[in-house]
Write a protein that holds these residues in place. Structure first.
Motif, PDB file in Angstrom:
ATOM      1  N   THR A   1       0.841  -1.155   0.085  1.00 53.24           N
ATOM      2  CA  THR A   1       0.020  -0.042  -0.055  1.00 53.24           C
ATOM      3  C   THR A   1       0.911   1.314   0.027  1.00 53.24           C
ATOM      4  N   ARG A   2       1.989   1.148   0.545  1.00 54.14           N
ATOM      5  CA  ARG A   2       2.994   2.368   0.610  1.00 54.14           C
ATOM      6  C   ARG A   2       3.296   2.767  -0.596  1.00 54.14           C
ATOM      7  N   SER A   3       3.555   1.727  -1.385  1.00 53.57           N
ATOM      8  CA  SER A   3       4.120   2.132  -2.858  1.00 53.57           C
ATOM      9  C   SER A   3       2.855   2.572  -3.673  1.00 53.57           C
ATOM     10  N   ARG A   4       1.631   2.000  -3.526  1.00 60.74           N
ATOM     11  CA  ARG A   4       0.497   2.363  -4.415  1.00 60.74           C
ATOM     12  C   ARG A   4       0.210   3.922  -3.917  1.00 60.74           C
ATOM     13  N   TYR A   5       0.203   4.192  -2.692  1.00 62.01           N
ATOM     14  CA  TYR A   5      -0.071   5.434  -2.298  1.00 62.01           C
ATOM     15  C   TYR A   5       0.866   6.519  -2.894  1.00 62.01           C
ATOM     16  N   ARG A   6       2.051   6.162  -2.754  1.00 64.06           N
ATOM     17  CA  ARG A   6       3.251   6.873  -3.363  1.00 64.06           C
ATOM     18  C   ARG A   6       2.971   7.149  -4.819  1.00 64.06           C
ATOM     19  N   GLN A   7       2.506   6.285  -5.402  1.00 64.02           N
ATOM     20  CA  GLN A   7       2.435   6.392  -6.964  1.00 64.02           C
ATOM     21  C   GLN A   7       1.250   7.366  -7.281  1.00 64.02           C
ATOM     22  N   TRP A   8       0.242   7.021  -6.445  1.00 63.68           N
ATOM     23  CA  TRP A   8      -1.076   8.005  -6.556  1.00 63.68           C
ATOM     24  C   TRP A   8      -0.727   9.388  -6.288  1.00 63.68           C
ATOM     25  N   MET A   9      -0.204   9.752  -5.227  1.00 67.59           N
ATOM     26  CA  MET A   9       0.233  10.894  -4.725  1.00 67.59           C
ATOM     27  C   MET A   9       1.305  11.770  -5.635  1.00 67.59           C
ATOM     28  N   THR A  10       2.146  11.155  -5.871  1.00 70.85           N
ATOM     29  CA  THR A  10       3.306  11.523  -6.868  1.00 70.85           C
ATOM     30  C   THR A  10       2.785  11.845  -8.235  1.00 70.85           C
TER      31      THR A  10
ATOM     32  N   TYR B   1      15.496   6.423 -10.700  1.00 71.42           N
ATOM     33  CA  TYR B   1      14.406   5.411 -10.346  1.00 71.42           C
ATOM     34  C   TYR B   1      14.781   4.154 -10.255  1.00 71.42           C
ATOM     35  N   LEU B   2      15.779   3.777 -10.804  1.00 74.46           N
ATOM     36  CA  LEU B   2      16.160   2.376 -10.755  1.00 74.46           C
ATOM     37  C   LEU B   2      16.401   1.634  -9.309  1.00 74.46           C
ATOM     38  N   ASN B   3      16.776   2.529  -8.301  1.00 71.66           N
ATOM     39  CA  ASN B   3      17.207   2.019  -7.234  1.00 71.66           C
ATOM     40  C   ASN B   3      16.006   2.064  -5.897  1.00 71.66           C
ATOM     41  N   ILE B   4      14.823   2.806  -6.455  1.00 73.04           N
ATOM     42  CA  ILE B   4      13.907   2.862  -5.503  1.00 73.04           C
ATOM     43  C   ILE B   4      12.834   1.797  -5.921  1.00 73.04           C
ATOM     44  N   SER B   5      12.708   0.869  -4.633  1.00 72.52           N
ATOM     45  CA  SER B   5      11.902  -0.340  -4.746  1.00 72.52           C
ATOM     46  C   SER B   5      10.390   0.049  -4.903  1.00 72.52           C
ATOM     47  N   GLU B   6       9.910  -0.932  -5.645  1.00 71.31           N
ATOM     48  CA  GLU B   6       8.230  -0.775  -5.653  1.00 71.31           C
ATOM     49  C   GLU B   6       7.894   0.521  -6.276  1.00 71.31           C
ATOM     50  N   LEU B   7       8.608   1.019  -7.269  1.00 71.97           N
ATOM     51  CA  LEU B   7       8.326   2.453  -8.092  1.00 71.97           C
ATOM     52  C   LEU B   7       7.367   2.036  -9.260  1.00 71.97           C
TER      53      LEU B   7
END
Lengths: 391, 276
Positions: A321-330, B270-276
């Motif tokens: 969820t951390r990565s999904r919220y980050r994706q959405w907001m960024t 971006y390559l080193n940021i996990s789950e991006l």
């Protein structure tokens, strides 16, 4: 003619009723706010009198309430859960269908959308349509449905006189009063003295109609009352974020610990993306009937909060969820600038109201802003990572 | 067809060849008069299996006989399985070509270092073909190929010919091998010691799993190749391939239209940021 040089008219409810009927006669499908299921929804309507009348609203983080009020007019609330994107880029639409089998099939494409009128479009939603134009019309490839829907679209805008507690359009360049992107704009005035609309007609079709109505020209007093109601609306909306600064801040805080903190509250339910007037992500579905010789390809809304959104063979790119919220907001507040030259947020506040746990995007941004970690470290010192195999 | 980028053009499977247990190479020819535009090394098409779905697949060879298309497909999911099961004569829908090319045609008199992991060799094969066809345009040419196991090796006939071609240095390694394997064992980055190039005059293309590319890039940079001469090919979920569905985003980029081939300088943050 420049906006401020155009004459303003005073329209009555009957004038608008007449306009509705005339547009129906011209073959327009009409869409506007109606009351349904305890909320103000956007639906196709067949008569002007289906529009909401007499509702005031209260919105807060994760909460939405409507109250009936005898003094309330047609448009004296802010925005409900839906936005006009559902008509320009429908939640589900058939891309094409194919008949036959894998050894021989033919593809046919469905009809174009009808010509439409949108009633009661707020400036945040006009801004959202302008943003979707950039996404769907100004890139290398065009969303052909959206393009066709926009071609004959008529927008009847309203100045937003009753922003909700979650509104923050003043944080962007837009604000509550439409200044372009409409055919007719209305400021609703309802008081002891009566109920009327101060109108600005922009497109030729509307200007001709205005001319034919023989409506009164707005007096100086009329204009002053209209602009005062808008100014009050502006005063009621504190500035909640600085879009340019937010964009830069998020770029350097992709590994901020606050993402984990938001994730502890976020349900990854996707409500924010569905109510957002600019979220445009979609997926495709292939549906084959039982005979196996008829198949349809559908485009449906999707969300970056959904598990398989980022799936590639072997797993999800964004399982947390951390990565999904980050994706959405960024995406909303930062990457959108790189992609489309504008913010992906218009400050309509829908994501705050319709978040079941009341997460407020502006507060999450502020939390990162209060304690930024600065530029992400270049991990060329790659001590923590083990190279396990080449494939 | 009908001008919409959503509508596939129909192609017929004209031949199939087995590469290994779960990889096949297809040749496709248009059913009617309509064909997609010529495709270039590094670009991909969306391939549609009737009633099942659509997936992005890189072009794995470019034949002089346009409009024939060559795609190598690995059985990893529902759509790819359906595609590889299609018999010769069946129909595949094709949309494309999408994305930028490997900048191989723009390179003049440089040394070349290609690093491929597993099926990452497929998108690089058209580059090798181009180089061999225009050999005089290039300096030293190295291809480093790493795969899991000797059973996973693909393009056997090509590899035999590349290995015996004195004008390119083709090296192969596997992660695990059977006892009779006489070749290299270990990660592909170790092969860089066997490559011949002048770092300051070298361009490098990488394609493979992200972790392999990351370490491959470090190896290139450690060897002295400049950052802006390193390119990689990213993989993400794609539904539309035309920048409208949002699935393939990596930071500010859409893998479908800004990539899949990216200069490393674009991907670096971006390559080193996990789950991006």
């Amino acid at each position: 003619m420049r906006s401020k040089d155009r004459p303003r008219y005073v329209l009555t409810v009957d004038h608008l009723r007449g306009l509705f009927d005339e547009l129906s006669d011209q073959g327009y499908e009409q869409v506007g706010p109606i009351f349904r299921d305890g909320a103000i929804m956007l639906e196709k309507i067949n008569s002007f009198d289906e529009l909401t009348l007499g509702y005031l609203e209260q919105q807060d983080k994760g909460s939405y309430n409507l109250d009936q009020h005898p003094d309330a007019g047609y448009f004296q609330y802010s925005v409900g859960p839906q936005s006009f994107k559902k008509f320009l880029n429908p939640p589900r639409r058939k891309l094409w269908e194919a008949n036959g089998s894998s050894s021989n099939f033919e593809i046919t494409v469905p009809e174009r959308p009808a010509k439409m009128v949108f009633w009661g479009v707020r400036n945040c939603d006009i801004e959202a349509i302008r943003i979707l134009d950039k996404v769907f019309l100004e890139g290398a490839y065009v969303n052909d449905w959206y393009q066709a829907a926009k071609e004959d679209l008529l927008i009847i805008a309203v100045g937003c006189t009753h922003p909700s507690k979650n509104c923050f359009c003043t944080s962007f360049d837009s604000g509550p009063m439409p200044y372009e992107g409409y055919d007719l704009s209305l400021v609703e005035v309802k008081d002891g003295a009566g109920h009327h609309f101060i109108a600005d007609g922009k497109s030729d079709l509307i200007k001709h109609w205005l001319n034919d109505t023989e409506a009164q020209l707005a007096s100086k007093d009329d204009l002053e009352i209209a602009s005062r109601t808008i100014e009050e609306a502006i005063d009621n909306m504190p500035i909640r974020l600085n879009p340019k600064e937010a964009s830069e801040l998020l770029k350097t805080n992709l590994e901020h610990s606050h993402w984990e903190q938001v994730a502890s509250r976020c349900l990854s339910c996707a409500n924010c993306t569905l109510v957002c007037p600019t979220c445009f992500c979609s997926t495709t579905e292939d549906i084959t009937d039982i005979s196996g010789d008829h198949t349809e390809r559908w485009l449906t809304w999707d969300s970056c909060f959904v598990g398989d959104f980022s799936y590639i063979h072997g797993g999800q790119i964004r399982p947390s969820t951390r990565s999904r919220y980050r994706q959405w907001m960024t995406h909303k507040l930062s990457n959108w600038y790189d992609q489309f030259g504008s913010s992906g947020c218009v400050g309509c506040g829908r994501c705050i109201t319709w978040c079941p746990v009341g997460i407020d995007i502006t507060e999450e941004l502020a939390a990162i802003n209060d304690n930024p970690v600065g530029p992400a470290k270049d991990k060329k010192s790659r001590g923590n990572e083990k190279h396990k195999g080449s494939t | 067809m009908n001008g919409s980028p959503w509508n596939p053009v129909l192609y017929k499977v004209s031949s199939k060849s087995i590469e290994n247990a779960d990889l096949l190479t297809f040749e496709l020819d248009p059913v009617g008069d309509e064909a997609i535009d010529p495709i270039a090394p590094g670009q991909f098409n969306m391939l549609y299996a009737f009633g099942i779905g659509e997936i992005p697949i890189s072009v794995s060879s470019i034949l002089p006989s346009y409009p024939t298309l060559v795609h190598t497909i690995q059985d990893v999911g529902r759509v790819s399985k359906s595609l590889i099961q299609l018999p010769v004569g069946d129909i595949i829908g094709v949309r494309g070509p999408f994305g930028p090319e490997w900048p191989v045609a723009q390179v003049k008199s440089k040394d070349v270092l290609l690093i491929a992991g597993g099926v990452g060799l497929c998108p690089l094969r058209p580059v090798i073909e181009y180089i061999l066809d225009h050999r005089e345009q290039f300096g030293e040419v190295n291809v480093l190929f790493g795969t899991r196991h000797p059973d996973n090796i693909i393009y056997h006939r090509d590899i035999i010919s590349w290995q015996s071609d004195p004008s390119i240095n083709f090296q192969i390694t596997v992660d695990h091998a059977f006892p009779s394997w006489r070749g290299n064992v270990g990660v592909v980055t170790h092969l860089i010691d066997k490559a011949k190039f002048y770092p300051e005059n070298t361009i490098s293309f990488l394609c493979g799993p992200e972790v392999m590319m990351r370490f491959g890039i470090y190896a290139c940079l450690d060897a002295g190749i400049s950052e802006d001469m390193v390119y990689l090919s990213m993989e993400r979920n794609m539904k539309c391939a035309i920048g409208l569905c949002g699935h393939c985003q990596v930071g500010p980029y859409f893998t479908c239209k800004d990539g899949a081939v990216f200069p490393y300088t674009m991907m670096k943050p971006y390559l080193n940021i996990s789950e991006l």
